[in-house]
Design an enzyme around this catalytic site. Structure first.
Site, PDB file in Angstrom:
ATOM      1  CE  LYS A 189      46.139 -21.694  -1.795  1.00  0.00           C
ATOM      2  NZ  LYS A 189      44.906 -21.715  -2.627  1.00  0.00           N
ATOM      3  CB  THR A 246      43.956 -18.046  -3.772  1.00  0.00           C
ATOM      4  OG1 THR A 246      44.597 -19.212  -4.291  1.00  0.00           O
ATOM      5  CG2 THR A 246      42.826 -18.482  -2.869  1.00  0.00           C
TER       6      THR A 246
END
Length: 331
Positions: A189, A246
């Site tokens: 990620k 994020t």
């Protein structure tokens, strides 16, 4: 019964987890490499990493690793992924057998291509590992705003032990039996978030960022399943949840790093101006090598790696991704 948690790492995330554990009623000791940082945390602040945030009270902080870990019921390792091995090696002679250790670092070791649980097993074979991950900004956790994490371990008693020590009305901890999947999600990620930031910094639009995040999930799933993790983990907190948080926030270290690169700044100039570690930069090469070894395609991660290593520029990377052979939307 109140237990004692030793948090190893005085950065933003380590400090936030110390606050969470204290809020849950645990006794908390925190180790910071810098005596100045430890003193500040002991006095209720962390001005260099969590400026303006009043920390939970009664956190004992110091720079003596032995004093921090002595008699602890569990440890939380919240150090950068690329230094976890060194810290674990220092911890090895201090740990008692079978102590639960939650690893809060997200990344792949660059040299060995090992996950953090594998690194810990090599350096501290007496420890029982649990992976702590999820969609969280440290400042919000430190403030006590609502948040959730995933605790993943092969042995459920380990994750349950950590859950008891950190979960409270403001931090919900979900259990998982897929540490491989959770670890791989946490590493990938950050890479996809860098890609999303590059796209934003280059002015490629919201459509492009949404496409990168969606296809980034597909790449994440390929690597998770290739390494023995579970596909469903990718759609949970540690995968989709963490990636959405994020990649969609300019305050994220990885996304903001990507934005700066997309705007035309050099990699080294951006890194030089940062105090906190940008894990996506350090993990990108390792992720692409793991993918190559596993025989799977991760074109977004590969493009990010090529940009960061100076092999191609942003415009060329975007063109290469858009001109890839047409295919069906498969995971």
């Amino acid at each position: 019964m109140t237990g004692t948690v030793a948090v190893i790492g005085g950065g933003a995330w380590g400090t936030a987890l110390a606050c969470a554990a204290r809020r849950a009623g645990s006794n908390v000791r925190l180790w910071a490499r810098s005596a100045d940082s430890a003193n500040a945390i002991a006095n209720g602040t962390n001005p260099s990493r969590l400026p303006g945030i009043a920390l939970q009270g009664d956190i004992l902080a110091g720079s003596n690793l032995k004093a921090c870990t002595a008699g602890a019921d569990a440890l939380i390792l919240a150090v950068p992924a690329q230094v976890l091995r060194v810290v674990a090696r220092d911890l090895a002679p201090l740990l008692t057998d079978n102590v639960p250790v939650a690893i809060a670092a997200k990344g792949i070791e660059r040299e060995s291509l090992k996950r953090m649980t594998e690194v810990l097993a090599e350096e501290c074979p007496m420890a029982r590992a649990c992976v702590l991950s999820g969609p969280n900004f440290a400042g919000e956790v430190a403030k006590g705003l609502p948040a959730a994490v995933t605790l993943a371990a092969d042995d459920a008693t380990v994750s349950e032990a950590i859950q008891t020590l950190i979960a409270s009305g403001s931090l919900r901890a979900y259990l998982s039996d897929d540490p491989v999947g959770v670890e791989v999600c946490g590493a990938v990620k950050n890479v996809i978030a860098v890609a999303a930031g590059i796209s934003t910094g280059r002015g490629l639009g919201e459509n492009a960022r949404a496409a990168l995040v969606s296809r980034g999930l597909a790449e994440m799933m390929r690597l998770v399943t290739a390494l023995g993790g579970k596909a469903e983990t990718v759609m949970g907190l540690a995968g989709a949840g963490d990636l959405i948080l994020t990649a969609m926030s300019a305050t994220s270290r990885n996304t903001s790093f990507g934005i700066a690169i997309g705007e035309g700044r050099s990699v080294q100039s951006v890194l030089a101006g940062r105090k906190a570690v940008t894990e996506g930069y350090w993990t990108t090469g390792a992720v692409t090598r793991l993918a190559a070894d596993a025989g799977i395609e991760m074109p977004i991660a590969t493009a990010v790696d090529a940009i960061l290593s100076g092999k191609i520029d942003v415009d060329e990377a975007a063109r290469m991704l858009m001109e890839r052979p047409a295919t069906s939307e498969i995971w």
